[in-house]
Design a protein around this motif. Structure first.
Motif, PDB file in Angstrom:
ATOM      1  N   MET A  52       0.848  -1.189   0.000  1.00 25.39           N
ATOM      2  CA  MET A  52       0.000   0.000   0.000  1.00 25.39           C
ATOM      3  C   MET A  52       0.882   1.237   0.000  1.00 25.39           C
ATOM      4  O   MET A  52       1.633   1.488   0.934  1.00 25.39           O
ATOM      5  CB  MET A  52      -0.893   0.012   1.231  1.00 25.39           C
ATOM      6  CG  MET A  52      -1.701  -1.268   1.347  1.00 25.39           C
ATOM      7  SD  MET A  52      -3.195  -1.032   2.276  1.00 25.39           S
ATOM      8  CE  MET A  52      -4.226  -0.232   1.095  1.00 25.39           C
ATOM      9  N   ASP A  53       0.802   2.018  -1.082  1.00 27.54           N
ATOM     10  CA  ASP A  53       1.636   3.204  -1.240  1.00 27.54           C
ATOM     11  C   ASP A  53       0.812   4.430  -0.843  1.00 27.54           C
ATOM     12  O   ASP A  53      -0.104   4.813  -1.558  1.00 27.54           O
ATOM     13  CB  ASP A  53       2.098   3.285  -2.700  1.00 27.54           C
ATOM     14  CG  ASP A  53       3.208   4.295  -2.888  1.00 27.54           C
ATOM     15  OD1 ASP A  53       3.546   4.990  -1.921  1.00 27.54           O
ATOM     16  OD2 ASP A  53       3.728   4.386  -4.012  1.00 27.54           O
ATOM     17  N   GLU A  54       1.091   5.008   0.284  1.00 26.98           N
ATOM     18  CA  GLU A  54       0.410   6.212   0.776  1.00 26.98           C
ATOM     19  C   GLU A  54      -1.097   6.086   0.705  1.00 26.98           C
ATOM     20  O   GLU A  54      -1.758   6.922   0.087  1.00 26.98           O
ATOM     21  CB  GLU A  54       0.811   7.421  -0.088  1.00 26.98           C
ATOM     22  CG  GLU A  54       2.273   7.700  -0.028  1.00 26.98           C
ATOM     23  CD  GLU A  54       2.576   8.988   0.674  1.00 26.98           C
ATOM     24  OE1 GLU A  54       1.649   9.535   1.309  1.00 26.98           O
ATOM     25  OE2 GLU A  54       3.715   9.416   0.608  1.00 26.98           O
TER      26      GLU A  54
ATOM     27  N   LEU B 141       2.828  -4.416   3.244  1.00 27.53           N
ATOM     28  CA  LEU B 141       3.952  -3.485   3.193  1.00 27.53           C
ATOM     29  C   LEU B 141       3.343  -2.097   3.044  1.00 27.53           C
ATOM     30  O   LEU B 141       2.689  -1.798   2.044  1.00 27.53           O
ATOM     31  CB  LEU B 141       4.871  -3.814   2.014  1.00 27.53           C
ATOM     32  CG  LEU B 141       6.133  -2.956   1.894  1.00 27.53           C
ATOM     33  CD1 LEU B 141       6.989  -3.096   3.151  1.00 27.53           C
ATOM     34  CD2 LEU B 141       6.941  -3.361   0.669  1.00 27.53           C
ATOM     35  N   TYR B 142       3.548  -1.269   4.065  1.00 26.65           N
ATOM     36  CA  TYR B 142       2.768  -0.042   4.181  1.00 26.65           C
ATOM     37  C   TYR B 142       3.696   1.169   4.071  1.00 26.65           C
ATOM     38  O   TYR B 142       4.638   1.314   4.856  1.00 26.65           O
ATOM     39  CB  TYR B 142       2.078  -0.065   5.543  1.00 26.65           C
ATOM     40  CG  TYR B 142       1.071   1.020   5.765  1.00 26.65           C
ATOM     41  CD1 TYR B 142      -0.255   0.839   5.392  1.00 26.65           C
ATOM     42  CD2 TYR B 142       1.437   2.221   6.352  1.00 26.65           C
ATOM     43  CE1 TYR B 142      -1.183   1.829   5.591  1.00 26.65           C
ATOM     44  CE2 TYR B 142       0.509   3.214   6.560  1.00 26.65           C
ATOM     45  CZ  TYR B 142      -0.804   3.023   6.178  1.00 26.65           C
ATOM     46  OH  TYR B 142      -1.717   4.006   6.377  1.00 26.65           O
ATOM     47  N   ILE B 143       3.412   2.025   3.087  1.00 28.35           N
ATOM     48  CA  ILE B 143       4.224   3.226   2.916  1.00 28.35           C
ATOM     49  C   ILE B 143       3.385   4.434   3.308  1.00 28.35           C
ATOM     50  O   ILE B 143       2.263   4.591   2.822  1.00 28.35           O
ATOM     51  CB  ILE B 143       4.642   3.392   1.444  1.00 28.35           C
ATOM     52  CG1 ILE B 143       5.457   2.193   1.006  1.00 28.35           C
ATOM     53  CG2 ILE B 143       5.430   4.675   1.247  1.00 28.35           C
ATOM     54  CD1 ILE B 143       5.889   2.266  -0.418  1.00 28.35           C
ATOM     55  N   SER B 144       3.917   5.260   4.188  1.00 29.08           N
ATOM     56  CA  SER B 144       3.169   6.463   4.549  1.00 29.08           C
ATOM     57  C   SER B 144       4.118   7.476   5.143  1.00 29.08           C
ATOM     58  O   SER B 144       5.189   7.139   5.643  1.00 29.08           O
ATOM     59  CB  SER B 144       2.070   6.122   5.555  1.00 29.08           C
ATOM     60  OG  SER B 144       1.430   7.297   5.975  1.00 29.08           O
ATOM     61  N   HIS B 145       3.707   8.741   5.049  1.00 28.57           N
ATOM     62  CA  HIS B 145       4.472   9.793   5.720  1.00 28.57           C
ATOM     63  C   HIS B 145       3.919  10.061   7.100  1.00 28.57           C
ATOM     64  O   HIS B 145       4.505  10.779   7.877  1.00 28.57           O
ATOM     65  CB  HIS B 145       4.381  11.095   4.937  1.00 28.57           C
ATOM     66  CG  HIS B 145       5.180  11.058   3.687  1.00 28.57           C
ATOM     67  ND1 HIS B 145       6.477  10.693   3.675  1.00 28.57           N
ATOM     68  CD2 HIS B 145       4.847  11.338   2.412  1.00 28.57           C
ATOM     69  CE1 HIS B 145       6.927  10.750   2.435  1.00 28.57           C
ATOM     70  NE2 HIS B 145       5.952  11.126   1.661  1.00 28.57           N
ATOM     71  N   LYS B 146       2.734   9.521   7.364  1.00 25.88           N
ATOM     72  CA  LYS B 146       2.072   9.845   8.620  1.00 25.88           C
ATOM     73  C   LYS B 146       2.572   8.899   9.702  1.00 25.88           C
ATOM     74  O   LYS B 146       2.103   7.775   9.827  1.00 25.88           O
ATOM     75  CB  LYS B 146       0.558   9.779   8.442  1.00 25.88           C
ATOM     76  CG  LYS B 146       0.111  10.770   7.377  1.00 25.88           C
ATOM     77  CD  LYS B 146      -1.377  10.872   7.291  1.00 25.88           C
ATOM     78  CE  LYS B 146      -1.778  11.853   6.189  1.00 25.88           C
ATOM     79  NZ  LYS B 146      -3.200  11.793   5.917  1.00 25.88           N
TER      80      LYS B 146
ATOM     81  N   TRP C 247       0.638  18.541   1.982  1.00 27.07           N
ATOM     82  CA  TRP C 247       0.011  17.311   1.523  1.00 27.07           C
ATOM     83  C   TRP C 247       1.028  16.448   0.769  1.00 27.07           C
ATOM     84  O   TRP C 247       1.625  16.900  -0.197  1.00 27.07           O
ATOM     85  CB  TRP C 247      -1.177  17.655   0.640  1.00 27.07           C
ATOM     86  CG  TRP C 247      -1.852  16.463   0.076  1.00 27.07           C
ATOM     87  CD1 TRP C 247      -2.179  15.317   0.730  1.00 27.07           C
ATOM     88  CD2 TRP C 247      -2.285  16.289  -1.270  1.00 27.07           C
ATOM     89  NE1 TRP C 247      -2.793  14.444  -0.121  1.00 27.07           N
ATOM     90  CE2 TRP C 247      -2.874  15.014  -1.348  1.00 27.07           C
ATOM     91  CE3 TRP C 247      -2.249  17.087  -2.404  1.00 27.07           C
ATOM     92  CZ2 TRP C 247      -3.404  14.520  -2.522  1.00 27.07           C
ATOM     93  CZ3 TRP C 247      -2.777  16.600  -3.581  1.00 27.07           C
ATOM     94  CH2 TRP C 247      -3.354  15.323  -3.631  1.00 27.07           C
ATOM     95  N   GLY C 248       1.240  15.219   1.215  1.00 30.74           N
ATOM     96  CA  GLY C 248       2.144  14.294   0.543  1.00 30.74           C
ATOM     97  C   GLY C 248       3.612  14.620   0.722  1.00 30.74           C
ATOM     98  O   GLY C 248       4.456  14.107   0.007  1.00 30.74           O
ATOM     99  N   VAL C 249       3.921  15.501   1.675  1.00 34.52           N
ATOM    100  CA  VAL C 249       5.301  15.912   1.882  1.00 34.52           C
ATOM    101  C   VAL C 249       5.833  15.181   3.113  1.00 34.52           C
ATOM    102  O   VAL C 249       5.117  15.008   4.089  1.00 34.52           O
ATOM    103  CB  VAL C 249       5.352  17.439   2.089  1.00 34.52           C
ATOM    104  CG1 VAL C 249       6.749  17.895   2.421  1.00 34.52           C
ATOM    105  CG2 VAL C 249       4.829  18.152   0.853  1.00 34.52           C
TER     106      VAL C 249
END
Lengths: 505, 301
Positions: free
Chosen positions: A161-163, A191-196, A427-429
């Motif tokens: 999961m990408d973002e 597999l988890y991708i996130s900025h949060k 957002w998304g940064v």
């Protein structure tokens, strides 16, 4: 320890001019929720594309269940039980849900069977979805459900999961997490991708951190603070935005009963919004997306016409002024959608810089473009906001989402506006870049500008704004000083919008 | 006035067939996300090749097949340029039309004289003899029915088959289709070749059945009309028949009126079909173009 599902050994992938992945090694266990962390451009996307068969690594191997795994194309990866939910949805607007799902499957059953299978999976995992609906009409959360169900129908063993949460409302995030936990308990690894980082702390049990294409660390996010993880990503101390405790000066921007009809069928009408923003002050506006944020930005920037005697800058009615006239007077705005709204994707960064900064930075002379000056300005923005790009002559489209966001926000801030209106500035940064954007907003206010920051990130608003107001159905509640407010009280201020309760994460 | 409505309706089907054929090919091309403005060029190349092959072999059916190959061959040039060298589709399509017109003129240097090849008419016992309906619907040459079968087949292919779904997906959002692992270029090249073959067949129908002879510039804009009708039909095969038959109908009607010596300058009558098509195009504007229509695609990620 969980049983090993996928092992990555020494994966390296270089593109001309940049090494995206360098000797990446880690292991994902069966049923494990594994976070992949890194700044924008750290190589996360390349890595997951490698696992999904879209990118072939230069060197290195992958082992799936101990056997060599080298997917030549996504089909092969899917056949081996790898599913992927994309950051930018890979959906087809004109097709219906069932057709979209069939496209993501190797051997889809006939449509009647498929519809009933979609229904049963959506009930099992609490993801309500009507197979006959046209995807173009769905909300962001529903569209994501289509992608997830598309993966689930193939009984994946690893779901990438990408973002996934960047476009979801807090309530939708909570639903998604329930689904992911259920999947994990049934043995599917994620597999988890996130900025949060806070999300990762509540959801994931293991994290691998990438920096400049290399694995720089691993941790258990449940026991590591968000700050520590952010510092591992950046490789240096994280700078927390500091509020220089400035004094609010005279009123610069004033809205008096700003009303406007919805600009299009899916828009929101603005209903008698009154607000005054003083010099040196940041006013934060929160609310769930689609409650008039875009319309408010459009009305303030001059993109959408409004009636007279509604918007005042320095006491002067600017309701009829065009965006460029407003810029000349000192009002700049950065809308939310970076590709196509805040930036023209196919034009270079120099050209994009010129588009909004022409007036304030005097980038034209006698009607001719001063390219040297425009390029210099673009270079300044790139340097000041750490935009990762080979140079100002690259197309906006070629930048990753977070980097382009830094550029479009930086472009407005560097014009030294007297009033700045931003929508979803981070957002998304990634965490460190978000911190520097917030710091830049605070610095701008400290220099005497009035800032209106519209965001769905309540923590962000709490961090930088002096006063907070809730936008709900096109109506703006009276702003309250942020000091002393908690996320819970803000939730209540959003009256009725119970969605805004922080997802219990 | 003694225009026979039965003959008029029967002639309508013949007059509409070349446009319908070219349009169904272009519809598939556009649903795959490619805008090929070279229909006119492929049609006229098909017209001259069909005429020459038909007369060389003394069999009109070889002519039709040859024309389809000629159209597909010309469209392959377009496919190579736009799909592999990523040239602009509009400019390349316009170029293809001009190239096709010149090429056909060159090939057709010696090919003059009217065609004496007989293309058999359908003659079914009972059905073809039904009064009125039999004459209108069931006494035509096979290509008329081929064109209708092609429309039905295209509809079935696009809405029911797996390959058709992939083709629509490619035309709707090529990046997403690529991300899912579909071969966007292969799908598009195949669609372009199909479009070229249909256009070629359409051209040969004009030079072997409708006129029937080879004259320079014989297609006289039919390819452009076919392009317009695809939009008018909002990329829906069934509506394509309505569009093509409207144009064909007005064409036949105005020819009849001219023959009747109606007191209107013939120029006005000649422009009537084009005018009617444009009017309908303006009034009925439904449906959405495929999302990736006309955009270049390069599989890099």
């Amino acid at each position: 320890m969980r049983e090993k599902l996928l092992e990555l050994k020494g994966l390296t992938k270089a593109y001309p001019g940049v090494v995206a992945n360098s000797d990446v090694t880690f292991t994902i266990g069966k049923g494990e929720i594994h976070a992949l962390l890194g700044e924008n451009g750290a190589g996360k996307s390349t890595l997951v594309k490698t696992i999904y068969g879209l990118v072939k690594p230069d060197t290195g191997t992958m082992l799936l269940d101990g056997a060599e795994f080298r997917p030549a194309e996504p089909k092969a990866a899917r056949a081996s039980g790898i599913g992927m939910v994309f950051q930018h949805f890979s959906l087809f607007d004109a097709l219906n849900v069932a057709e979209n799902i069939a496209l993501g499957m190797e051997n889809p059953p006939p449509f009647s069977d498929l519809s009933s299978r979609i229904k049963s999976v959506s009930e099992t995992y609490g993801l309500p979805l009507d197979p006959a609906r046209i995807v173009g009409d769905l909300s962001a959360g529903e569209r994501q459900r289509v992608e997830i169900i598309r993966c689930l129908l193939q009984d994946p063993r690893l779901l990438i999961m990408d973002e996934p949460t960047s476009v979801l409302t807090p309530q939708e995030v909570a639903t998604l997490f329930d689904t992911l936990r259920l999947l994990s308990s049934k043995g599917t690894a994620i597999l988890y991708i996130s900025h949060k980082l806070e999300e990762i702390r509540t959801l994931c049990e293991h994290a691998t951190i990438l920096r400049l294409g290399k694995v720089v660390g691993t941790c258990d996010p449940r026991e590591t603070s968000a700050r520590d993880m952010a510092e591992m990503m950046v490789g240096s101390k994280l700078h927390t935005p500091t509020n220089a405790g400035k004094k609010a000066g005279e009123v610069l921007l004033e809205l008096k009963g700003l009303s406007a009809p919805a600009p299009h069928r899916f828009g929101t009408a603005l209903k008698s919004i009154s607000l005054s923003v003083r010099s040196g002050e940041i006013v934060g506006i929160g609310g769930v997306a689609g409650n008039g944020q875009d319309e408010l930005v459009a009305a303030l920037s001059g993109e959408m016409g409004t009636g007279a005697q509604m918007i005042f800058l320095d006491g002067r009615d600017i309701g009829a002024a065009s965006p460029n006239e407003r810029r000349a007077l000192g009002l700049c705005a950065a809308p939310e959608e970076r590709n196509g709204h805040a930036a023209a994707p196919d034009m270079t960064l120099t050209e994009n810089a010129l588009l909004t900064a022409r007036t304030r930075k005097q980038l034209t002379k006698n009607g001719f473009v001063d390219w040297e000056k425009a390029r210099e300005f673009a270079r300044d923005v790139i340097a000041a906001f750490d935009v990762r790009t080979p140079g100002p002559e690259n197309a906006a489209r070629s930048l990753s989402g977070g980097n382009l966001q830094k550029f479009v926000i930086g472009r407005e801030i560097m014009q030294k506006p007297r009033v700045l209106v931003v929508n979803q500035p981070t957002w998304g940064v990634d965490a460190s870049a978000a911190a520097s954007i917030r710091q830049a907003l605070l610095d701008l206010a400290a220099e005497g500008a009035a800032v209106v920051c519209i965001s769905q990130d309540l923590d962000e608003l709490m961090e930088i704004s002096d006063r907070f107001a809730a936008l709900n159905g096109g109506e703006l509640a009276a702003p309250r000083p942020t000091e002393g407010l908690t996320v819970e009280t803000i939730g209540l201020m959003l009256g009725g919008a119970h969605d805004m309760e922080p997802a219990h994460v | 006035m003694d225009i026979n409505p039965i003959l008029l309706l029967a002639a309508l089907m013949v007059a509409s067939t070349p446009i319908l054929l070219a349009a169904i090919g272009e519809l598939v091309v556009e649903r795959a996300g490619v805008l090929n403005l070279g229909v006119e060029g492929m049609m006229i190349t098909g017209a001259v090749c069909g005429y020459i092959v038909g007369h060389g072999t003394e069999n009109p059916y070889f002519g039709f097949v040859g024309a389809a190959f000629a159209g597909a061959a010309l469209s392959f040039v377009f496919a190579a340029l736009t799909q592999f060298l990523l040239t602009n589709q509009v400019a390349t399509g316009l170029g293809l039309t001009m190239f096709g017109l010149g090429l056909a003129s060159l090939i057709g240097q010696g090919a003059t004289g009217s065609s004496d090849l007989i293309v058999g008419k359908l003659n079914l016992p009972i059905i073809s003899d039904i009064p009125v309906i039999g004459r209108i619907l069931f006494q035509h040459d096979p290509i008329v029915y081929v064109s209708l079968l092609l429309v039905a087949g295209t509809w079935w292919f696009l809405s029911k088959s797996r390959a058709g779904l992939i083709l629509r997906a490619v035309g709707e959002n090529h990046d997403a289709a690529h991300a899912l692992g579909y071969n966007v270029r292969l799908m598009r090249v195949l669609a372009i070749l199909f479009g070229g073959a249909c256009a070629g067949l359409a051209g040969s129908y004009i030079s072997l059945v409708r006129v029937p002879q080879w004259i320079d510039g014989i297609t006289s804009g039919a390819g452009w009309i076919a392009l317009a009708i695809v939009v008018f039909a909002s990329w829906n095969p069934w509506r394509l028949i309505a569009g093509a038959y409207l144009f064909g109908g007005v064409t036949v009607l105005q020819l009849n009126l001219q023959a009747e010596g109606l007191k209107i300058p013939t120029e006005y009558l000649s422009m009537a079909p084009y005018l009617a098509t444009i009017l309908v195009l303006v009034v009925i504007r439904a449906g959405r173009a495929p999302g990736s229509l006309g955009k270049s695609f390069h599989p890099s990620s």
